[in-house]
Design an enzyme around this catalytic site. Sequence first.
Site, mmCIF file in Angstrom:
data_model
loop_
_atom_site.group_PDB
_atom_site.id
_atom_site.type_symbol
_atom_site.label_atom_id
_atom_site.label_comp_id
_atom_site.label_asym_id
_atom_site.label_seq_id
_atom_site.Cartn_x
_atom_site.Cartn_y
_atom_site.Cartn_z
ATOM 1 N N GLY A 275 64.457 -11.172 24.590
ATOM 2 C CA GLY A 275 63.997 -12.363 23.895
ATOM 3 C C GLY A 275 62.758 -12.114 23.067
ATOM 4 N N ARG A 276 61.873 -11.251 23.560
ATOM 5 C CA ARG A 276 60.651 -10.963 22.809
ATOM 6 C C ARG A 276 60.954 -10.266 21.493
ATOM 7 N NH1 ARG A 276 58.511 -9.253 28.530
ATOM 8 N NH2 ARG A 276 57.772 -11.297 29.220
ATOM 9 N N PHE A 396 55.133 -18.658 24.208
ATOM 10 C CA PHE A 396 56.528 -18.432 24.604
ATOM 11 C C PHE A 396 56.734 -17.042 25.205
ATOM 12 C CE2 PHE A 396 59.207 -21.333 21.599
ATOM 13 C CZ PHE A 396 59.190 -22.328 22.555
ATOM 14 N N GLU A 397 57.636 -16.974 26.186
ATOM 15 C CA GLU A 397 58.202 -15.720 26.703
ATOM 16 C C GLU A 397 57.134 -14.690 27.059
ATOM 17 O OE1 GLU A 397 61.526 -14.368 24.372
ATOM 18 O OE2 GLU A 397 62.177 -16.409 23.996
ATOM 19 N N GLY A 398 56.099 -15.176 27.738
ATOM 20 C CA GLY A 398 54.988 -14.329 28.124
ATOM 21 C C GLY A 398 53.796 -14.589 27.228
#
Length: 582
Positions: A275-276, A396-398
């Site tokens: 995703g990143r 987002f996402e971390g």
Amino acid sequence: MEAATTREPRPPVEGVSSFAKSLFLGEIHEELVFPYPKPDPDEQQKIARLVAFLRELDYDPRKVEEERWVGDDVIRTLGEEGLTGLYVPEEYGGQGLSQTGYCRVFEQFAQMDATLSVVMGVHQSIGMKGIVLFGSDEQKERFLPDLASGRKLAGFALTEPNAGSDAYNLETRAAKQPDGSWKLNGEKRYIGNGSRGSVFVTFAKTEIDGEDRQTAFIIEQGMEGFEVGHRYDTMGLRGNDLRHLYYKDLSVPAENVLGEPGEGFKVAMHILNNGRLSLGTGSVGAAKWLIDEAIAHVKERRQFGHPLADFELVQEKIGWMVSYLFGFESMCYLTTGLVDAGVPDYSLESAICKVAGTEFLWYQANRALQLKGGAGYMRDQPYEKVLRDIRIFPIFEGANDVMRAFIALAGMRPLGDELKEMGDIDLSDPIGSLGVLADYVSGRLQREIRPDRISRAHQELKPLADSVSDQVKRLRGVTEGLLRNERGAITERQFQQKRLSDAVSDIYSQIATISRVSAIFEEHGVEPSGQERYIANTFCTRAAARVASAFDAIESNDDERMIAIAKLAYKRGQYGYSFFED
């Protein structure tokens, strides 16, 4: 739809698990990054068709914001054109794109609307990715055809009220029942596609062999005990259906366990690594759109008898946007090329792309609005919406602070393993409590004696290659010095972690840029590629200066004073230094 084709996967790379982690050891595994990866020509034709369709799609971002959803008709249309199952294997109705191809299409989503890219990202980048990566054949056959076609949407349910960045310490629990099913109880929040999704990959603590370990489950809309809660009222991404999810004695059948019981954290982190990358290349797409808008405006708008484009401070902003984007784009697609080549561990590279991309995009959007002037502040212009939408990306996402800690500490680990005499340093799980993957184990990086210089760059780029080679050597020395001086306390030294993270990001982006421009020189010649040469020199020189500054600050800084000022502020509970007394 065009006829299906079968794309043979590339064999996995042997000998090194991670290019970025090897940099901390002072090693440059240039065989991984030279020559710069080329997209598959057959796949490019498919991508061109998908991108062309998106460019012609009747899509209104303002309408989406007003109606608070991208529209079921849009989802249906995208599904019919194969845009909701981009990487899903063709046997399940998907396009079967590589990581590079998938991310290229995501550039176009981001150019159209941040909300669309997020809805599609939740569905594809993280929502159903786990089923593709870890699902059984039965699970893939059961879920992927509907998800790939857009008949159903997917979601990803990890975050909880008390487990955001600390995703390892979930409170949602699942207990195994005598019949093999699991009883699930808990709450998730900030879940995209919350009331629109039909399939949610969710994570819960489970007791496995007497220990608490996470397990991943596939939850389906309509299961008894599954409730969708209130919708969040967000600053931006107004068309993103962000919800609470509740599990109340929800019975999950054994066949809906994703992967092995107890392996849920590994599943989640592998999904987020993917995703990143799409968040990074989505930032590339949005940045390209902003540059195009800014250039058109400064060429047309006149002040003091001249176009804005003639003024140096305008040129400085445009030049920064173009050169930085070239380096960042080079890094992103080098990383997707590593994934497609089968490099087993790209956790650092994807984290670097996410941090660098989301922060570059934020600063670039601010500069683009500045160039537009007062008009850019008006709601009939796109800039205020862009700023509201993208502000969440560094979270987002971390969250980026967490990701910087991960990049530094996970990068240090191979060197810590090598320096075995320092027995009190334990980086076996450097920041597991912060909820990011530290999958490196001692000996996984299979090493041999290697040259410490880049030798495969084009001769015309030798000064840049020599410079970054020296930076890699210094990275090893600085990292070793930190480990020797700080020992186990290095896990708490976040000032230093940030500097290391930023330095390795700039080093990696320079190598990517040198590799990309070397390939351009080989294909087109040096003289016809003068513009790329000029940009490479500018970007790499500036990045090298940032690296030197970061390393210098590791050795000489005012960290203790900053900490003291913060603690005094905590003690006061306020600013405490007002010029005027109330």
